[in-house]
Design a protein around this motif. Sequence first.
Motif, PDB file in Angstrom:
ATOM      1  N   MET A 157      34.241  15.882  42.163  1.00 26.13           N
ATOM      2  CA  MET A 157      35.503  16.149  42.830  1.00 26.13           C
ATOM      3  C   MET A 157      36.012  17.516  42.370  1.00 26.13           C
ATOM      4  N   THR A 158      36.440  18.352  43.295  1.00 21.41           N
ATOM      5  CA  THR A 158      36.966  19.669  42.965  1.00 21.41           C
ATOM      6  C   THR A 158      38.446  19.728  43.311  1.00 21.41           C
ATOM      7  N   TYR A 159      39.154  20.515  42.551  1.00 25.05           N
ATOM      8  CA  TYR A 159      40.581  20.676  42.780  1.00 25.05           C
ATOM      9  C   TYR A 159      40.864  22.096  43.219  1.00 25.05           C
ATOM     10  N   GLY A 160      41.780  22.274  44.154  1.00 22.10           N
ATOM     11  CA  GLY A 160      42.133  23.605  44.622  1.00 22.10           C
ATOM     12  C   GLY A 160      41.013  24.208  45.451  1.00 22.10           C
ATOM     13  N   ARG A 161      41.232  25.400  45.862  1.00 19.76           N
ATOM     14  CA  ARG A 161      40.201  26.054  46.657  1.00 19.76           C
ATOM     15  C   ARG A 161      39.302  26.890  45.757  1.00 19.76           C
ATOM     16  N   SER A 162      38.101  27.120  46.231  1.00 19.98           N
ATOM     17  CA  SER A 162      37.163  27.907  45.436  1.00 19.98           C
ATOM     18  C   SER A 162      37.596  29.372  45.470  1.00 19.98           C
ATOM     19  N   PRO A 163      37.281  30.111  44.405  1.00 26.33           N
ATOM     20  CA  PRO A 163      37.724  31.512  44.354  1.00 26.33           C
ATOM     21  C   PRO A 163      37.101  32.338  45.464  1.00 26.33           C
ATOM     22  N   GLU A 164      37.894  33.239  46.011  1.00 26.22           N
ATOM     23  CA  GLU A 164      37.451  34.092  47.090  1.00 26.22           C
ATOM     24  C   GLU A 164      36.619  35.267  46.578  1.00 26.22           C
ATOM     25  N   HIS A 165      36.930  35.715  45.333  1.00 19.61           N
ATOM     26  CA  HIS A 165      36.265  36.876  44.736  1.00 19.61           C
ATOM     27  C   HIS A 165      35.684  36.471  43.385  1.00 19.61           C
ATOM     28  N   ASP A 166      34.513  37.017  43.079  1.00 19.39           N
ATOM     29  CA  ASP A 166      33.914  36.682  41.792  1.00 19.39           C
ATOM     30  C   ASP A 166      34.573  37.478  40.669  1.00 19.39           C
ATOM     31  N   LEU A 167      34.500  36.925  39.482  1.00 21.32           N
ATOM     32  CA  LEU A 167      35.133  37.513  38.308  1.00 21.32           C
ATOM     33  C   LEU A 167      34.570  38.896  37.988  1.00 21.32           C
ATOM     34  N   ARG A 168      33.284  39.077  38.208  1.00 25.10           N
ATOM     35  CA  ARG A 168      32.665  40.377  37.938  1.00 25.10           C
ATOM     36  C   ARG A 168      33.282  41.469  38.823  1.00 25.10           C
ATOM     37  N   GLY A 169      33.500  41.180  40.080  1.00 31.57           N
ATOM     38  CA  GLY A 169      34.115  42.143  40.985  1.00 31.57           C
ATOM     39  C   GLY A 169      35.541  42.481  40.565  1.00 31.57           C
ATOM     40  N   ILE A 170      36.286  41.463  40.129  1.00 33.13           N
ATOM     41  CA  ILE A 170      37.658  41.697  39.667  1.00 33.13           C
ATOM     42  C   ILE A 170      37.643  42.580  38.419  1.00 33.13           C
ATOM     43  N   CYS A 171      36.770  42.279  37.467  1.00 39.25           N
ATOM     44  CA  CYS A 171      36.668  43.085  36.243  1.00 39.25           C
ATOM     45  C   CYS A 171      36.241  44.511  36.559  1.00 39.25           C
ATOM     46  N   ASN A 172      35.306  44.681  37.492  1.00 29.11           N
ATOM     47  CA  ASN A 172      34.881  46.023  37.879  1.00 29.11           C
ATOM     48  C   ASN A 172      36.034  46.815  38.492  1.00 29.11           C
ATOM     49  N   ALA A 173      36.867  46.155  39.292  1.00 26.42           N
ATOM     50  CA  ALA A 173      38.020  46.824  39.891  1.00 26.42           C
ATOM     51  C   ALA A 173      39.010  47.257  38.813  1.00 26.42           C
ATOM     52  N   ILE A 174      39.249  46.405  37.838  1.00 29.04           N
ATOM     53  CA  ILE A 174      40.162  46.730  36.743  1.00 29.04           C
ATOM     54  C   ILE A 174      39.618  47.902  35.929  1.00 29.04           C
ATOM     55  N   LEU A 175      38.336  47.863  35.611  1.00 29.87           N
ATOM     56  CA  LEU A 175      37.719  48.942  34.839  1.00 29.87           C
ATOM     57  C   LEU A 175      37.719  50.253  35.613  1.00 29.87           C
ATOM     58  N   TYR A 176      37.531  50.180  36.927  1.00 28.03           N
ATOM     59  CA  TYR A 176      37.541  51.377  37.765  1.00 28.03           C
ATOM     60  C   TYR A 176      38.905  52.066  37.699  1.00 28.03           C
ATOM     61  N   VAL A 177      39.959  51.289  37.859  1.00 35.10           N
ATOM     62  CA  VAL A 177      41.310  51.851  37.808  1.00 35.10           C
ATOM     63  C   VAL A 177      41.596  52.396  36.409  1.00 35.10           C
ATOM     64  N   ASN A 178      41.174  51.675  35.385  1.00 40.06           N
ATOM     65  CA  ASN A 178      41.396  52.118  34.011  1.00 40.06           C
ATOM     66  C   ASN A 178      40.663  53.425  33.727  1.00 40.06           C
ATOM     67  N   ARG A 179      39.437  53.540  34.186  1.00 39.16           N
ATOM     68  CA  ARG A 179      38.612  54.722  33.908  1.00 39.16           C
ATOM     69  C   ARG A 179      39.057  55.939  34.702  1.00 39.16           C
ATOM     70  N   THR A 180      39.377  55.757  35.968  1.00 42.33           N
ATOM     71  CA  THR A 180      39.660  56.898  36.831  1.00 42.33           C
ATOM     72  C   THR A 180      41.135  57.246  36.911  1.00 42.33           C
ATOM     73  N   GLY A 181      42.005  56.294  36.649  1.00 43.69           N
ATOM     74  CA  GLY A 181      43.432  56.540  36.806  1.00 43.69           C
ATOM     75  C   GLY A 181      43.874  56.525  38.255  1.00 43.69           C
ATOM     76  N   VAL A 182      42.952  56.191  39.153  1.00 42.27           N
ATOM     77  CA  VAL A 182      43.264  56.142  40.579  1.00 42.27           C
ATOM     78  C   VAL A 182      44.121  54.902  40.835  1.00 42.27           C
ATOM     79  N   PRO A 183      45.182  55.026  41.607  1.00 40.84           N
ATOM     80  CA  PRO A 183      46.012  53.854  41.900  1.00 40.84           C
ATOM     81  C   PRO A 183      45.190  52.720  42.511  1.00 40.84           C
ATOM     82  N   ASP A 184      45.625  51.503  42.236  1.00 42.12           N
ATOM     83  CA  ASP A 184      44.909  50.322  42.715  1.00 42.12           C
ATOM     84  C   ASP A 184      44.671  50.334  44.214  1.00 42.12           C
ATOM     85  N   ALA A 185      45.667  50.756  44.960  1.00 42.53           N
ATOM     86  CA  ALA A 185      45.583  50.669  46.418  1.00 42.53           C
ATOM     87  C   ALA A 185      44.508  51.584  47.002  1.00 42.53           C
ATOM     88  N   THR A 186      44.034  52.568  46.242  1.00 44.02           N
ATOM     89  CA  THR A 186      43.026  53.486  46.763  1.00 44.02           C
ATOM     90  C   THR A 186      41.657  53.265  46.126  1.00 44.02           C
TER      91      THR A 186
END
Length: 181
Positions: free
Chosen positions: A1-30
């Motif tokens: 039995m599962t609760y809630g909906r399954s994640p739409e995005h994988d954790l690796r992609g989220i971490c890569n997005a965070i690291l990208y913004v941290n490394r480049t200083g580019v705003p999240d929206a771009t």
Amino acid sequence: MTYGRSPEHDLRGICNAILYVNRTGVPDATSPHDYPPWQTAYAYVRDRHKDGIVKQLTILPRRHVRTATCAPPRAHRHVRTIAGHNPEPTACIIDAQSIKTSANVPTTSQGYDAGRKITGRERGIITDTLGLLLAVLVTAADVSDSVHRTTVIERAPAPGIDLEVVTRDPTTKGFTPLPRR
């Protein structure tokens, strides 16, 4: 039995997005389109801040480096071996620097530092005596040094800091290390 909906995005992609913004200083929206939406990455970081996980990710590696008993990995030979120190610092160094900001920085987050004749921001840091980062604070440059110093000290993870101001000789030009006391 599962609760809630399954994640739409994988954790690796989220971490890569965070690291990208941290490394480049580019705003999240771009950030690149192959990363999850910036709102997803932002929500992930916000939730981890609330949980205290981000704080642990900064404290635990510093403690490990301070107490390390082996030489650094081959790729990090420039890091000195500092075995045997206490996991928590017993002394720290505070410094602040006014810096000019670029033309695309909102004027509401800038200020004028009359002493240094700079329009921009002031960054304050606290490091331990080994140079490991303890706290960072960025404010408008017109915030007084005493307010800036007090606020950055409140962010430091070392409780019971006694403040001793060490002034530099006014006749000295350029960078000069101040003596330890």
